[in-house]
Design an enzyme around this catalytic site. Structure first.
Site, PDB file in Angstrom:
ATOM      1  N   ASP A 119      72.969  32.977 106.881  1.00  6.53           N
ATOM      2  CA  ASP A 119      73.545  31.743 107.419  1.00  6.53           C
ATOM      3  C   ASP A 119      72.430  30.688 107.487  1.00  6.53           C
ATOM      4  OD1 ASP A 119      71.975  32.470 109.545  1.00  6.53           O
ATOM      5  OD2 ASP A 119      73.615  32.864 110.930  1.00  6.53           O
ATOM      6  N   ASP A 163      82.538  37.869 107.836  1.00  8.73           N
ATOM      7  CA  ASP A 163      81.418  38.503 108.535  1.00  8.73           C
ATOM      8  C   ASP A 163      81.732  38.477 110.018  1.00  8.73           C
ATOM      9  OD1 ASP A 163      80.724  35.479 108.828  1.00  8.73           O
ATOM     10  OD2 ASP A 163      79.431  36.500 110.260  1.00  8.73           O
ATOM     11  N   CYS A 217      90.077  59.545 109.365  1.00  3.21           N
ATOM     12  CA  CYS A 217      88.900  58.807 108.903  1.00  3.21           C
ATOM     13  C   CYS A 217      87.956  59.756 108.167  1.00  3.21           C
ATOM     14  CB  CYS A 217      88.189  58.159 110.076  1.00  3.21           C
ATOM     15  SG  CYS A 217      86.732  57.227 109.581  1.00  3.21           S
ATOM     16  N   CYS A 247      84.714  59.053 107.523  1.00  2.00           N
ATOM     17  CA  CYS A 247      83.305  58.703 107.736  1.00  2.00           C
ATOM     18  C   CYS A 247      82.528  59.933 108.201  1.00  2.00           C
ATOM     19  CB  CYS A 247      83.170  57.560 108.741  1.00  2.00           C
ATOM     20  SG  CYS A 247      83.223  58.057 110.461  1.00  2.00           S
ATOM     21  N   CYS A 304      83.368  60.968 111.904  1.00  2.00           N
ATOM     22  CA  CYS A 304      84.664  61.607 112.183  1.00  2.00           C
ATOM     23  C   CYS A 304      84.773  62.993 111.562  1.00  2.00           C
ATOM     24  CB  CYS A 304      85.799  60.708 111.710  1.00  2.00           C
ATOM     25  SG  CYS A 304      85.967  59.242 112.754  1.00  2.00           S
ATOM     26  N   HIS A 306      80.982  54.768 112.184  1.00  2.00           N
ATOM     27  CA  HIS A 306      82.444  54.782 112.098  1.00  2.00           C
ATOM     28  C   HIS A 306      83.009  53.363 112.005  1.00  2.00           C
ATOM     29  CE1 HIS A 306      86.659  55.516 112.833  1.00  2.00           C
ATOM     30  NE2 HIS A 306      86.589  54.542 113.723  1.00  2.00           N
TER      31      HIS A 306
HETATM   32 ZN   LIG Z   1      85.282  57.570 111.321  1.00  2.00          ZN
END
Ligand SMILES: [Zn+2]
Ligand SMILES: [Zn+2]
Lengths: 389, 394
Positions: free
Chosen positions: B98, B272, B310, B312, B315, B340
């Site tokens: 930015d 963002d 999920c 990730c 998880c 996550h």
């Molecule tokens: Zn997750």
């Protein structure tokens, strides 16, 4: 668990393997073994994903009572044990009574209760309550409850009381252990007290020499925490020898504490099999990267009486502001291959969490490499020595 | 970078046949970014404890850095010596910075906007400092991000009257100064920022002027500052309709899942927000229905992952009960929840891209809103915004 060990050469140096863990039948661990340090179940600052970036070898972790006591109800309800609860089921899990990185306050234990300090304060427990927790946690290896509240200053009278209460705890734990179906094939270790009383240590060693356990913890030399680094090794050498001497060869010997690398080498030569990783953790907490160097040398090589090379560098030092080199040149860890001192200096100065993660990555890697080198030197009939500058 | 390759090429892969949503490839010097994209914010040259390796593993393609923070510490001189921000932090994919103006105005006392630039009191020694459009670009040239932002005249979205018009016109004047001062046009693209508050005519005028400049993409600024959601979506919809089809459109400071979905439908390509990582620090995990605060006692015996399906790394291995036991005590908890949350945002964007490619975006939106507002009515502004681009929720 099965421990196969052989003594190497003239010294008391040993090398061995740990196999046949009930929970992890494929796992093979070699001794001298390093237990990864944990807080709240995890290696500090290191998630499992990041731990895999440090090492994919078989590893063992130490879980401590002070940092797991508060989750005991949840683990009990969970039913699948502590290793799975904390997300590290593939790791051999060792449960210890105290936290080697945390100074244990003195004077709180009684004949029937041991105090441990959680992040929200002191709790005390007796052998029964402890064994309830062990059954919920289902570790692969655990210590009998112990008092351990002795150090160089402790009187003989107090040492005697510590020995007696620890003996009572041991017997209660053994009783529960031998009748528990959950703990069948889990390894119980007896804890050897004796403070700085040489005669008491000999006697304790003898009384436990035929104990039906898988190994022994040599305890009561210190109250944990960073002060262990400052211990004058010559003051404790005989005490450790006195504890070890009566013990059977084929059983595991554990000694906790954040010993300096030089003292780790001394202890390996005396026949200690298992160490913890509180040392690299405490270095990380003071924002220091371990840099000590080591090499395998022939037995009988007179170790040069030089100045011991610096064991660590503080990354919170303005001289690194524009230093775009790794923490330790030649280090193959993720932090050293991808990041620089200047970046970590910047992170420290902005109180960014990534600083601790990067330093812990390096320190854990470096310390694991140190233990690998110790085992390799033994297998080559050599011994490991620190390089002097 | 070779001089022949432009700093940004934008190729639309598919457009939703119903709404204004589109999915594209935005080729930048460091990475080809798939849009719509969410950019996690790495304020001080780090994304809250996550390693670049972890971000790559979850296929994060572009990250945002804050010029105000980086320009102060470690500073442009050090970043130049380091070979730019990419090298300094060990991140090889794309970066956006930015201008520093917004943070100055919002963080510093006595910041004042003059024609010359933003004047402010140094937080270090109290002396009077000045950030000009030229200086902002100079710092961003040293940082070396793939996309850099013009310094704009920031006014609160709640401001009314002639000040809004002044800010809009000054923003246009400043973009010319930024483009003029740009030292690395072959490696970095300056995005101008559409201002004009909630005034439709000002926004139109601003877009008209900015689109006459030779730039590779545009941002819609001055939103997410406490305006009514009803005003928010109308401005986004207006701007996205006026901006050229063949250039990326970036809506600054948007990061709540429902807002992302609506804005994608309205034709926005880039977003963002600090929200996913900031909320992780307080122990909040993002889920289909919003977020859950893992500190709450009710999670002490909850052995499910943060979100059931999920994929990730958190998880797949850790339960809510375990996270509850270490949240706000161990740094590992913050890392795990951050992983996550960032993954959640990236997956949401990926799912939207995939649905646009197979002409299933309206279906995706309906399903998403149904899950998100499982216990309540879908807010009126969302229904209206979506129906403006022909997506009906019923
Ligand atoms: Zn997750
Ligand atoms: Zn390293």
């Amino acid at each position: 668990m099965k421990f196969s060990v052989r003594t190497v050469g003239a010294a008391k140096l040993r090398s061995g393997t740990l196999t046949d863990f009930k929970r992890l039948p494929e796992l093979v661990l070699e001794t001298p073994l390093l237990l990864l340090y944990t807080k709240g179940g995890s290696v500090p600052h290191i998630t499992h994903e990041v731990l895999q970036l440090i090492t994919t070898d078989n590893q063992a972790v130490q879980q401590t009572l002070p940092s797991t006591f508060l989750i005991h109800e949840a683990v009990k309800e969970f039913k699948k044990g502590l290793p799975k609860f904390v997300g590290l089921p593939e790791y051999m899990t060792y449960l210890s009574v105290q936290d080697p990185a945390l100074k244990t306050p003195q004077g709180f234990n009684t004949k029937n209760d041991v105090s441990v300090w959680t992040h929200s304060g002191r709790v005390s427990l007796d052998a029964d309550r402890y064994m309830d927790m062990v059954e919920a946690f289902q570790p692969d290896m655990y210590e009998a409850l112990s008092n351990g509240d002795t150090n160089e200053e402790t009187t003989k009278k107090k040492i005697g009381k510590v020995i007696d209460s620890t003996r009572d705890f041991y017997e209660d734990c053994l009783q529960r252990h031998s009748t528990s179906s959950i703990l069948k094939n889990v390894s119980l270790l007896a804890v050897l007290e004796g403070g700085f009383d040489l005669e008491a240590r000999k006697k304790v060693g003898q009384t436990y020499s035929d104990a039906p356990v898988d190994g022994f913890v040599i305890n009561g030399l210190h109250n944990n925490g960073g002060d262990v680094e400052k211990i004058d090794f010559e003051k404790i050498r005989d005490l450790i020898e006195a504890s070890i001497e009566p013990l059977p060869e084929n059983k595991l010997r554990v000694l906790h504490g954040c010993w300096t690398p030089l003292n780790v080498l001394n202890l390996v030569e005396m026949g200690i099999d298992v160490f913890d990783a509180s040392y690299p953790y405490l270095a990380t907490e003071r924002m220091c990267a371990l840099t000590f160097d080591f090499e395998a040398v022939e037995w009988g090589t007179e170790v040069e009486k030089g100045v011991e090379s610096a064991t660590e560098i503080s990354l919170n030092d303005a001289k690194y502001r524009e230093d775009f080199t790794p923490f330790l040149s030649g280090c193959s860890c993720l932090a050293c291959t991808k990041h620089t001192k200047a970046y970590v200096y910047h992170l420290i100065n902005n109180r960014e969490l990534l600083a601790s993660t990067l330093i812990m990555i390096h320190n854990t890697h470096h310390y694991l490499e140190f233990f690998k080198a110790i085992r390799q030197a033994i297998s080559q009939g050599k011994k490991l020595a620190l390089k002097m500058r | 970078m070779s001089g022949s390759q432009p700093a940004l090429t934008f190729k639309i892969l598919a457009e939703c046949g119903v709404s204004k949503a589109r999915t594209s490839l935005m080729a930048l010097p460091h990475h080809v970014v798939e849009t719509p994209v969410f950019m996690p914010v790495g304020t001080k040259a780090t994304l809250k404890g996550l390693l670049p390796d972890q971000l790559e593993a979850m296929d994060c393609q572009i990250m945002l850095g804050n010029t105000y923070h980086l320009g102060t510490n470690p500073g442009p001189e050090l970043l130049t010596k380091a070979g730019g921000l990419h090298k300094f932090i060990g991140w090889n994919r794309a970066l956006l910075t930015d201008s520093g103006g917004f943070q100055m105005v919002s963080l510093l006392k006595f910041a004042e906007i003059l024609e010359e630039g933003v004047t402010f009191e140094s937080p270090y020694n109290g002396s009077k400092m000045l950030l000009t459009p030229e200086e902002s670009i100079k710092i961003q040239n040293a940082i070396g991000a793939d996309i850099i932002m013009q310094l704009d005249d920031v006014v609160s979205v709640l401001t009314t009257g002639p000040r809004v018009e002044e800010a809009m016109n000054r923003t246009v004047r400043w973009v010319d100064r930024c483009l003029e001062a740009h030292g690395r046009p072959e490696e970095q693209s300056i995005f101008p920022i559409v201002q004009g508050g909630l005034d439709e005519n000002l926004r139109r005028d601003c877009v008209k002027q900015l689109t006459q400049r030779k730039v590779n993409g545009f941002a819609v600024g001055g939103l997410s500052g406490g305006e009514a959601k009803d005003d928010f979506w109308r401005v986004v919809n207006l701007c996205s309709g006026l901006l050229p089809r063949d250039k990326p459109r970036y809506c600054m400071g948007v990061g709540f899942a429902a807002d992302l979905v609506v804005c994608v439908a309205l034709g926005i390509d880039m977003f963002d927000c600090v929200f996913p990582t900031r909320t992780a620090r307080f122990g909040c995990g993002l889920v289909e229905t919003g977020q859950i605060n893992l500190k709450q006692k009710k999670y002490a015996l909850d052995f499910r992952p943060i979100q059931e399906d999920c994929e990730c790394s958190t998880c797949k291995r850790y339960t809510r009960a375990y996270l509850h036991s270490i949240v706000t005590v161990e740094t590992v908890a913050c890392h795990l929840v951050s992983v996550h949350n960032v993954f959640y945002q990236l997956r949401l964007m990926r799912d939207m891209r995939e649905s646009i490619k197979i002409q299933q975006f309206p279906q995706f939106v309906r399903k998403f809103m149904k899950n998100m507002f499982v216990d309540s009515e879908v807010p009126k502004w969302i229904r209206e915004a979506l129906s403006a681009v022909n997506i009906s929720l019923t």
